[in-house]
Each structure stands twice: as C-alpha cells, then as structure tokens.
Design an enzyme around this catalytic site. Structure first.
Site, PDB file in Angstrom:
ATOM      1  N   ASP A  89      52.986  43.472  27.560  1.00 14.13           N
ATOM      2  CA  ASP A  89      51.710  43.889  28.585  1.00 14.13           C
ATOM      3  C   ASP A  89      50.507  43.410  27.870  1.00 14.13           C
ATOM      4  O   ASP A  89      50.189  43.472  26.898  1.00 14.13           O
ATOM      5  CB  ASP A  89      51.691  45.454  28.407  1.00 14.13           C
ATOM      6  CG  ASP A  89      50.423  45.917  29.356  1.00 14.13           C
ATOM      7  OD1 ASP A  89      49.725  45.353  29.531  1.00 14.13           O
ATOM      8  OD2 ASP A  89      50.840  47.242  29.852  1.00 14.13           O
ATOM      9  N   TYR A 189      39.092  40.257  44.520  1.00 15.72           N
ATOM     10  CA  TYR A 189      39.694  39.156  44.373  1.00 15.72           C
ATOM     11  C   TYR A 189      38.960  37.911  44.254  1.00 15.72           C
ATOM     12  O   TYR A 189      39.380  37.032  43.383  1.00 15.72           O
ATOM     13  CB  TYR A 189      40.673  39.113  45.795  1.00 15.72           C
ATOM     14  CG  TYR A 189      41.650  38.246  45.857  1.00 15.72           C
ATOM     15  CD1 TYR A 189      42.923  38.354  45.651  1.00 15.72           C
ATOM     16  CD2 TYR A 189      41.179  36.649  46.258  1.00 15.72           C
ATOM     17  CE1 TYR A 189      43.924  37.182  45.646  1.00 15.72           C
ATOM     18  CE2 TYR A 189      42.302  35.585  46.269  1.00 15.72           C
ATOM     19  CZ  TYR A 189      43.566  35.862  45.976  1.00 15.72           C
ATOM     20  OH  TYR A 189      44.388  34.994  46.015  1.00 15.72           O
ATOM     21  N   LYS A 193      39.713  35.441  41.081  1.00 13.95           N
ATOM     22  CA  LYS A 193      39.869  34.047  40.959  1.00 13.95           C
ATOM     23  C   LYS A 193      38.734  33.228  40.714  1.00 13.95           C
ATOM     24  O   LYS A 193      39.134  32.375  39.652  1.00 13.95           O
ATOM     25  CB  LYS A 193      40.519  33.645  42.192  1.00 13.95           C
ATOM     26  CG  LYS A 193      41.728  34.450  42.747  1.00 13.95           C
ATOM     27  CD  LYS A 193      42.911  34.411  41.712  1.00 13.95           C
ATOM     28  CE  LYS A 193      44.108  35.149  42.034  1.00 13.95           C
ATOM     29  NZ  LYS A 193      45.428  35.173  41.461  1.00 13.95           N
TER      30      LYS A 193
END
Length: 319
Positions: A89, A189, A193
């Site tokens: 993780d 988002y 990105k």
C-alpha cells in the site's frame, strides 16, 4: 539459501540476452491496466520487475476485482523476465520503505521506477463540480493518485541514483499540452492527473543533474480490464463496443504503453526527454513499435483533430 539469494541480481541467462537484461525495474501499481502492460513488456525485454499493488490472491482492495499482482508477476516471467510480486500500500510509508529495502537487498540496484499508482476509478464523479462532489472520495483520490507517487519517489530514488542512467516514468492521463488546455472530467480528476505531469517536470529538475531521467507518460484510450468491462466486451470482442462509442476505434491495449516504457528504458539517450510529457502514440512514431495487432494508434492526435472537433469517428491515418 537465504531469501535474498533466491533473487540474484543478474537474473537468468535468458534474461541477460534482452535489451534490458541485468536491469531492475519497479512498477508501482501493476495489478492491472497500464501497470500490468508495462511490467510485462519490461519483462519481455529481459528485466527483473518488482510489481506492487494491494490486490493479491489472498486479499482484494476496495476495487474488489479478480486481477492480482501475483498474476502480473507470472506474466512478466512468462514473457522472458523475472516477475516478483510485493504486496504494498503506497500510502503506508513503512511498507514502501520495506519494499525498497528488499529491492536493494536482493538486487543492489534500481534502474527503472514506474509510478503508476492510481486507484481512483470509483472515487470521482463525472462532471460534478467540487461543491457537489463527495469530499471524502475526492480527497482520497488525491491521496491515492498524488501522495502515493511522492512517497514512492522519496524512498526509491536514492537507490535509483546509485547507478547513472536511471529512468523514472510518471504515469498519467493526458499530455501536458492537452491537459493544460482542457478540463478533465472533474475538479479532483483534473487536479490528480495534472499534478502527476508537474511531478515529472519537478523530478526532471532534481534528477537530471544527478544522472537520471524523469518524464511523464500517458497511454491513449486504453483497453484496460476495467474499460472492457464497462463496455461489456473482451479484448477479443472489443470492436463490438464501437456501436455505442465509435471513437473507441482509436483504443489501444495496455501493452502498447508498456512497449513505450521498454523502448525508453533501452534508449541510452532517453535523457533528451527529461522533464517532458510523452504519449504512447507519439513514442511509437519515434521508436517504431506497434500495438499487439500491428497497428500504431496515435490517440491524442486523434482526440484533438477528430473527437474534440465533433467529426465522425474515422481512425484512417491515426492507427
């Protein structure tokens, strides 16, 4: 035989014959999608590839999907490399530190780091403004997509810098040029990105003078396992989705961007790309590789020139 002796840094004789024979790669986030495609292609080039993720044969992540890192490692080995699965993780600093210490103990070097951790498909809402978006999901998306990359780089880069010529690939969605001019789906988002693109730029400044290269890389419209499921098709039947979405004709397999990474890793002059933003389709024009079907899709040029201008789907001259 000790645990570390089981993973000799030079690999098998077959591995040493490939362009990346003797090289060691870490693909962080290799359970499925681009990460898996990259790991397999690095293996096909002869590398020893450590693959990480949270879904194993014993335990699934919140994605609750069947793909596992052990399967990815097996695919790497079957392709001609050596795949080593390490459940990790990347939000947990102790786990990442232990991962890098293991690579160091077993191999003594790291030549390629691919930061492909994402984990956000189930966390962002399309076109929902920030004040309507679930805040906890949005903030977790940022942690998974951005913080994980920073944590991994923090611990892995000292090992990568031990030998000159190391390569860091920051995986994202969209080129710097495209994302700089276009809103990408949602506040969270878009931020995630675009942040990864900037990370590659920043790492380029920090790694370049120290003999390594960092860059950002995006696939085109990728036929990941999740994307195929969303359209209700398989890799063998993917064209059946064109009725619902004609522009899907420009899509590519995850192995295509994998071939881009393998080409970069084998290029002694890859430093010319330090700090820049690249795409699978653009690099195919440079290095001459193709997708598995022999085509050479150039998705981002297609998106700009065809899809975003409202033209009918036509991939002629784009793949």
């Amino acid at each position: 035989m000790t645990h570390s002796q089981q993973h000799h840094p030079q690999g098998t004789p077959a591995q040493r014959q490939g362009p990346l024979g003797g090289k060691v790669a870490l693909v962080a986030g290799a359970t499925r999608g681009a990460g898996r495609g990259i790991a397999v292609e690095l293996g096909a080039a002869g590398a020893t590839v450590y693959v990480t993720g949270r879904t194993t044969r014993a335990r699934r992540s919140e994605y609750d999907r069947a793909e596992t890192i052990e399967e990815t490692a097996d695919l790497v080995t079957a392709a001609g490399g050596r795949g080593i699965a390490v459940p990790t993780d990347h939000l947990e600093q102790d786990q990442v530190r232990a991962l890098v210490e293991r690579v160091d103990a077993e191999q003594g070097r790291l030549d390629v780091l691919v930061n492909d951790i994402w984990g956000g498909e189930q966390l962002f809402a399309w076109d929902a403004p920030v004040w309507e978006h679930d805040l906890d999901k949005g903030l977790r998306l940022l942690r998974l997509a951005v913080e994980t990359h920073a944590v991994t780089s923090h611990f892995a880069l000292p090992l990568l810098l031990r030998h000159p010529g190391g390569l860091v690939v920051e995986m994202t969605d969209g080129t710097a040029e495209y994302n700089g001019a276009n809103y990408r789906n949602s506040f969270f988002y878009d931020l995630a990105k675009s942040s990864v693109l900037r990370m590659a730029f920043s790492l380029g400044h920090e790694l370049g003078p120290r003999g390594a290269t960092a860059l950002a890389l995006t696939p085109g419209w990728m036929r990941s396992e999740i994307m195929l499921d969303a359209f209700g098709v398989t890799e063998d039947t993917w064209r059946d989705a064109l009725g619902a979405e004609p522009h899907f004709a420009i899509s590519e397999t995850p192995r295509y961007v994998g071939r881009a990474v393998a080409a970069l890793a084998a290029d002694p002059d890859a430093r010319r790309y330090n700090g820049t933003s690249l795409s699978s389709g653009g690099l195919a024009q440079v290095y001459g590789f193709t997708d598995l079907d022999g085509s050479r899709p150039d998705a981002w040029r297609y998106v700009v020139e065809v899809q975003d201008t409202g033209k009918p789907a036509d991939v002629t001259s784009y793949r």
